[in-house]
Design a protein around this motif. Structure first.
Motif, PDB file in Angstrom:
ATOM      1  N   ARG A 262      38.242 -38.198  15.157  1.00  0.00           N
ATOM      2  CA  ARG A 262      38.610 -38.240  14.076  1.00  0.00           C
ATOM      3  C   ARG A 262      39.019 -36.707  13.468  1.00  0.00           C
ATOM      4  N   PHE A 263      38.548 -35.708  13.879  1.00  0.00           N
ATOM      5  CA  PHE A 263      38.767 -34.382  13.858  1.00  0.00           C
ATOM      6  C   PHE A 263      40.261 -34.377  14.289  1.00  0.00           C
ATOM      7  N   SER A 264      40.541 -34.628  15.531  1.00  0.00           N
ATOM      8  CA  SER A 264      41.966 -34.595  16.169  1.00  0.00           C
ATOM      9  C   SER A 264      43.064 -35.264  15.213  1.00  0.00           C
ATOM     10  N   MET A 265      42.636 -36.298  14.738  1.00  0.00           N
ATOM     11  CA  MET A 265      43.510 -36.926  13.772  1.00  0.00           C
ATOM     12  C   MET A 265      43.790 -36.454  12.653  1.00  0.00           C
ATOM     13  N   PHE A 266      42.703 -35.785  11.765  1.00  0.00           N
ATOM     14  CA  PHE A 266      42.464 -35.293  10.667  1.00  0.00           C
ATOM     15  C   PHE A 266      43.563 -34.177  10.875  1.00  0.00           C
ATOM     16  N   ASN A 311      45.187 -40.019   5.918  1.00  0.00           N
ATOM     17  CA  ASN A 311      44.024 -39.875   6.101  1.00  0.00           C
ATOM     18  C   ASN A 311      43.358 -41.067   5.934  1.00  0.00           C
ATOM     19  N   ASN A 312      43.641 -41.587   5.022  1.00  0.00           N
ATOM     20  CA  ASN A 312      42.817 -42.862   4.157  1.00  0.00           C
ATOM     21  C   ASN A 312      43.517 -43.992   5.245  1.00  0.00           C
ATOM     22  N   GLU A 313      44.762 -44.133   5.438  1.00  0.00           N
ATOM     23  CA  GLU A 313      45.181 -45.196   6.309  1.00  0.00           C
ATOM     24  C   GLU A 313      44.857 -45.061   7.784  1.00  0.00           C
ATOM     25  N   LEU A 314      44.945 -43.765   8.151  1.00  0.00           N
ATOM     26  CA  LEU A 314      44.930 -43.606   9.832  1.00  0.00           C
ATOM     27  C   LEU A 314      43.357 -43.099  10.136  1.00  0.00           C
ATOM     28  N   THR A 315      43.016 -41.832   9.846  1.00  0.00           N
ATOM     29  CA  THR A 315      42.072 -41.207   9.928  1.00  0.00           C
ATOM     30  C   THR A 315      40.548 -42.025   9.690  1.00  0.00           C
TER      31      THR A 315
END
Ligand SMILES: Nc1nc2c(ncn2[C@@H]2O[C@H](COP(=O)(O)OP(=O)(O)OP(=O)(O)O)[C@@H](O)[C@H]2O)c(=O)[nH]1
Ligand SMILES: [Mg+2]
Length: 393
Positions: A262-266, A311-315
């Motif tokens: 999640r952090f990587s995505m963020f 972030n709301n859509e993906l992370t």
């Protein structure tokens, strides 16, 4: 409605026959993840009852609060046939995590996962169970590609994407030789599940892949062929988000022990922040002629909003905020990130004044700001406060 009653009668008649015998603990638990599968669930129940005649089984439907009332229908079914159960999750989304929770809710020694949309051939469940019983496999995988037949009804684009993804993961040592490591139809021994459950990422659609890569020792896998069917009722939930989740899962399997996926995505979404900021600033200031200060302020909020939305859509796709929650989430995100920006500037300035190079000072500030933003928005914006009422799509 009449069709519903007829379907229920078929499974309840079978349940009645089963009830005449002394109850046996289930040897097989069939986990069915559902989201908006009301139109398919009774037909699936009928087919499972027919296919598993003579086997002590239970079916756990894990439903993520489908707006079409799938969970209510399954509970109605359970009143007629207690081998069916419903596990309803509220404010949560995710196929893999739904299956994991279904598996944790049963004591059966053999665990199967099958889609609700009738695309998987339930008649394969018995040969799969036999392969587990024989002791030659820890996991049996129902393969769409083993006998070389094409998947019907798939557009060329989907066929290519599936092939490409299968090739990509097929390069991983644990998966070498498997024809369909991305299958959603499989069965495994409870011990194999329990050995890997704490290492699972449980992100997205590909639980089988997750299990194979998380097992402490390589699992003994047997593949059995079947013909994948076309979805008859309801809509596919496969979309671009599922593709992103697939990549996140791979990332988590590769570096998740050190950096949460999640952090990587963020952080990746955060990287786009600068681009959006500069684009909005250039448009307003250079393009439309707005003064620098208001243009810079608008660009800051524009980039922040873009960042929040992505972030709301993906992370946080599993805890996605909708409606009024989107607005309060956005406000808390902006607030937290503003504090993050102050921390960023503060740390960088202190380091710079202590003779750290400008680049290192800036990177340290960005890192501190990013970790702060991630940790605090994870709790305040998408965490336990927002989760209970996070709307599903
Ligand atoms: N509990 C739960 N189930 C889900 C979720 N998303 C999809 N499902 C279920 O998982 C199964 C597979 O989803 P599908 O949309 O059919 O995905 P797919 O089979 O990979 O794609 P298609 O071939 O296009 O149907 C179905 O039974 C869905 O109802 C989810 O977020 N939560
Ligand atoms: Mg499907």
């Amino acid at each position: 409605m009449r069709a519903v009653q007829d379907e229920l009668r078929v499974t309840s008649a079978a349940a009645g026959r089963a009830a005449e015998r002394p109850p046996r603990p289930a040897e097989l638990a069939v986990i069915v993840p559902t989201f908006n599968e009301r139109a398919n669930v009774l037909e699936l129940a009928r087919r499972l009852v027919a296919a598993l005649d003579g086997i002590a089984f239970e079916v756990i439907v894990v439903d993520d609060d489908s707006p079409d009332g799938t969970a209510d229908l399954v509970r109605e079914l359970a009143l007629h046939d207690p081998r069916f159960r419903c596990l309803q999750r509220i404010g949560r989304r995710g196929l893999a995590s739904a299956c994991v929770e279904g598996m944790l809710a049963t004591a059966a020694p053999c665990l199967a996962v099958i889609d609700a949309d009738l695309q998987h051939d339930e008649r394969l469940l018995v040969p799969m169970l036999e392969a587990l019983r024989s002791g030659r496999a820890d996991l049996v995988l129902a393969s769409r590609y083993l006998d070389g037949t094409a998947v019907p009804g798939w557009a060329e684009q989907r066929r290519l994407a599936s092939r490409l993804a299968t090739r990509l993961v097929g390069a991983l040592p644990r998966l070498r030789g498997l024809t369909d490591p991305l299958s959603g139809f499989f069965m495994l021994r409870r011990e194999a599940f329990e050995a890997s459950v704490r290492g699972l990422s449980a992100i997205g659609f590909k639980l089988l892949l997750d299990i194979l890569l998380s097992a402490p020792e390589p699992l003994r896998v047997v593949e059995l062929p079947y013909r994948f069917r076309e979805r008859r009722e309801g809509r596919s939930k496969l979309d671009a988000r599922v593709a992103v989740e697939f990549l996140t899962l791979l990332l988590d399997k590769l570096v998740g022990a050190w950096i949460p996926a999640r952090f990587s995505m963020f952080a990746a979404v955060g990287g786009l922040w600068v681009l959006v900021h500069l684009a909005v600033l250039a448009l307003l200031h250079r393009g439309v002629g707005v003064d620098f200060l208001p243009a810079q302020t608008l660009a800051t909020f524009g980039a922040m909003t873009f960042n929040f939305a992505l972030n709301n859509e993906l992370t946080y796709s599993d805890r996605r905020l909708r409606g009024a929650r989107w607005l309060t989430g956005w406000a808390s995100f902006c607030l937290v990130c503003s504090v993050g920006a102050l921390a960023n500037v503060g740390i960088a300035t202190v380091l710079f004044l202590r003779d750290t190079s400008w680049l290192l000072a800036a990177i340290a500030g960005i890192l501190v700001g990013a970790v702060w933003n991630y940790a605090v928005t994870g709790f305040l914006t998408w965490g336990s406060r927002g989760r209970g009422r996070a709307a599903t799509r």
